[in-house]
Design an enzyme around this catalytic site. Sequence first.
Site, mmCIF file in Angstrom:
data_model
loop_
_atom_site.group_PDB
_atom_site.id
_atom_site.type_symbol
_atom_site.label_atom_id
_atom_site.label_comp_id
_atom_site.label_asym_id
_atom_site.label_seq_id
_atom_site.Cartn_x
_atom_site.Cartn_y
_atom_site.Cartn_z
ATOM 1 N N GLU A 96 1.073 -31.076 -17.526
ATOM 2 C CA GLU A 96 0.885 -31.846 -18.757
ATOM 3 C C GLU A 96 0.564 -30.957 -19.960
ATOM 4 O OE1 GLU A 96 -0.540 -36.143 -17.318
ATOM 5 O OE2 GLU A 96 -2.113 -34.659 -17.139
ATOM 6 N N CYS A 109 -2.674 -28.336 -26.532
ATOM 7 C CA CYS A 109 -3.452 -27.925 -25.365
ATOM 8 C C CYS A 109 -2.464 -27.662 -24.237
ATOM 9 C CB CYS A 109 -4.426 -29.064 -25.022
ATOM 10 S SG CYS A 109 -5.485 -28.666 -23.638
ATOM 11 N N CYS A 116 -5.131 -26.641 -10.119
ATOM 12 C CA CYS A 116 -6.099 -25.572 -10.370
ATOM 13 C C CYS A 116 -6.856 -25.306 -9.075
ATOM 14 C CB CYS A 116 -7.073 -26.002 -11.465
ATOM 15 S SG CYS A 116 -8.169 -24.683 -12.026
ATOM 16 N N CYS A 120 -13.910 -27.196 -10.219
ATOM 17 C CA CYS A 120 -15.111 -27.548 -10.977
ATOM 18 C C CYS A 120 -15.371 -29.035 -10.701
ATOM 19 C CB CYS A 120 -14.880 -27.296 -12.464
ATOM 20 S SG CYS A 120 -14.573 -25.555 -12.802
ATOM 21 N N CYS A 123 -14.171 -31.892 -13.107
ATOM 22 C CA CYS A 123 -12.814 -31.810 -13.679
ATOM 23 C C CYS A 123 -11.794 -32.468 -12.759
ATOM 24 C CB CYS A 123 -12.441 -30.352 -13.936
ATOM 25 S SG CYS A 123 -10.787 -30.172 -14.657
ATOM 26 N N CYS A 345 -10.148 -33.722 -22.402
ATOM 27 C CA CYS A 345 -10.544 -32.560 -21.597
ATOM 28 C C CYS A 345 -10.856 -32.988 -20.169
ATOM 29 C CB CYS A 345 -11.813 -31.918 -22.132
ATOM 30 S SG CYS A 345 -11.714 -31.392 -23.809
HETATM 31 N N1 SAH Z 1 -9.713 -23.150 -16.403
HETATM 32 C C1 SAH Z 1 -9.914 -22.927 -17.808
HETATM 33 C C2 SAH Z 1 -9.005 -23.749 -18.675
HETATM 34 C C3 SAH Z 1 -9.248 -25.251 -18.612
HETATM 35 S S1 SAH Z 1 -10.029 -25.684 -20.095
HETATM 36 C C4 SAH Z 1 -11.373 -23.179 -18.131
HETATM 37 O O1 SAH Z 1 -12.096 -23.665 -17.272
HETATM 38 O O2 SAH Z 1 -11.817 -22.850 -19.231
HETATM 39 C C5 SAH Z 1 -10.486 -27.323 -19.855
HETATM 40 C C6 SAH Z 1 -11.856 -27.558 -20.454
HETATM 41 O O3 SAH Z 1 -12.243 -28.929 -20.259
HETATM 42 C C7 SAH Z 1 -12.885 -26.726 -19.765
HETATM 43 O O4 SAH Z 1 -13.880 -26.323 -20.644
HETATM 44 C C8 SAH Z 1 -13.410 -27.717 -18.772
HETATM 45 O O5 SAH Z 1 -14.637 -27.301 -18.249
HETATM 46 C C9 SAH Z 1 -13.482 -28.968 -19.597
HETATM 47 N N2 SAH Z 1 -13.555 -30.165 -18.778
HETATM 48 C C10 SAH Z 1 -13.111 -30.315 -17.507
HETATM 49 N N3 SAH Z 1 -13.353 -31.558 -17.059
HETATM 50 C C11 SAH Z 1 -13.940 -32.229 -18.065
HETATM 51 C C12 SAH Z 1 -14.381 -33.587 -18.212
HETATM 52 N N4 SAH Z 1 -14.228 -34.475 -17.241
HETATM 53 N N5 SAH Z 1 -14.934 -33.921 -19.389
HETATM 54 C C13 SAH Z 1 -15.030 -33.036 -20.391
HETATM 55 N N6 SAH Z 1 -14.621 -31.763 -20.315
HETATM 56 C C14 SAH Z 1 -14.085 -31.358 -19.158
#
Ligand code: SAH
Length: 374
Positions: A96, A109, A116, A120, A123, A345
């Site tokens: 996406e 973005c 991935c 996390c 996420c 995000c």
């Molecule tokens: N792997 C890289 C690139 C992904 S960035 C990284 O971790 O930086 C995606 C961003 O969205 C990251 O900062 C991630 O931590 C954040 N994110 C992931 N899940 C989220 C959620 N449910 N709500 C808000 N932010 C989230």
Amino acid sequence: MSLTNLIGLSFDGMKVALAKAGVPEKAIGMRARQLWNWIYVHGARDFASMSNLAKDFRALLAEQFSLARPEIVTEQISNDGTRKWLLRGSGGAEFETVFIPEPGRGTLCVSSQVGCTLNCRFCHTGTQALVRNLTPIEIVGQVMVARDALSDWPSTGENRRLTNVVMMGMGEPLYNFENVKAALTIVADGDGLALSKRRITLSTAGVVPMIRRAGDEIGSSLAISLHAARDEVRDIIVPLNKKYPIAELLQACRDYPGLSNARRITFEYVMLKDVNDSLADARELVRVIKGIPAKINLIPFNPWPGAPYECSDWEQIEKFADVVNRAGYASPVRTPRGRDIMAACGQLKSESIKQRASERLAQLRSQELRMPTQ
Ligand code: SAH
């Protein structure tokens, strides 16, 4: 014979491709420059439209090469104007891309992987089973698809709609270093997609050994998905922390080339209710990042089906931001965009697993059909 896609090749790679296609050596440099300009500045989608090239040459190009973008599977438009495209690359993998319009700028973005590996806990992308690196075609292709859809060519024009790129889509860009670097080189090339390096941000969950190289070889702005200031908490929500704990990660940030007050690191901090959002957490955060030119981006947690967390209360986010602010750091709270189309995000996830499961099912069925009946 399948056509060679010219998108995503380096400039030298394009020259090699032209040499193989029989372009005389003397002409290769000029031809490569002309093509580069048509492809990345003007967004040409076929060779026939390249009006300053001889007809015979255009025909030769069309016989051997393509300018194929990733296929658009779906486009969704949020009621706040955010757009999300589900794209399909080679082998059917889906990923996406999200465009976020704001007054005077527009941010794309971009994903670096299908799925991935980091898992996390907050996420959505981490819950997807199928993971593979995206190729340079697929990464550059995301920017090209967006420019096509937004009628945003030429790249060098005034009032462009797509002004910034953030590597914050699906995947961990520093686990796909070479392809991300190849793609961003084209995005940042003034004769290419023409976004300056400061308008490109690479976000990492903290792959410490690659951060220095990212600075030296890509040179974009850096964002770190920090999300916690204590290892006990970060170990749980960003499991990569067990490998590269906070102190090592922050040292890599201190050593990031070109860091200054004008070029600050962005620390992303997702606000999870009762997990990382106390005022003690805020004070610890400003303590650990002391001395790093930084901005803290507070991200209200975006929910997804089955997520184990809740977003912090708004009041708490404001109090947290206050502590960070008073310590001298800008701490904007990121407005959630495109939540209604699961484009915010951490909400990105493609159906590639499902597709794989259904493929498997189809295979099983066809095997069953072939099985001898007793
Ligand atoms: N792997 C890289 C690139 C992904 S960035 C990284 O971790 O930086 C995606 C961003 O969205 C990251 O900062 C991630 O931590 C954040 N994110 C992931 N899940 C989220 C959620 N449910 N709500 C808000 N932010 C989230």
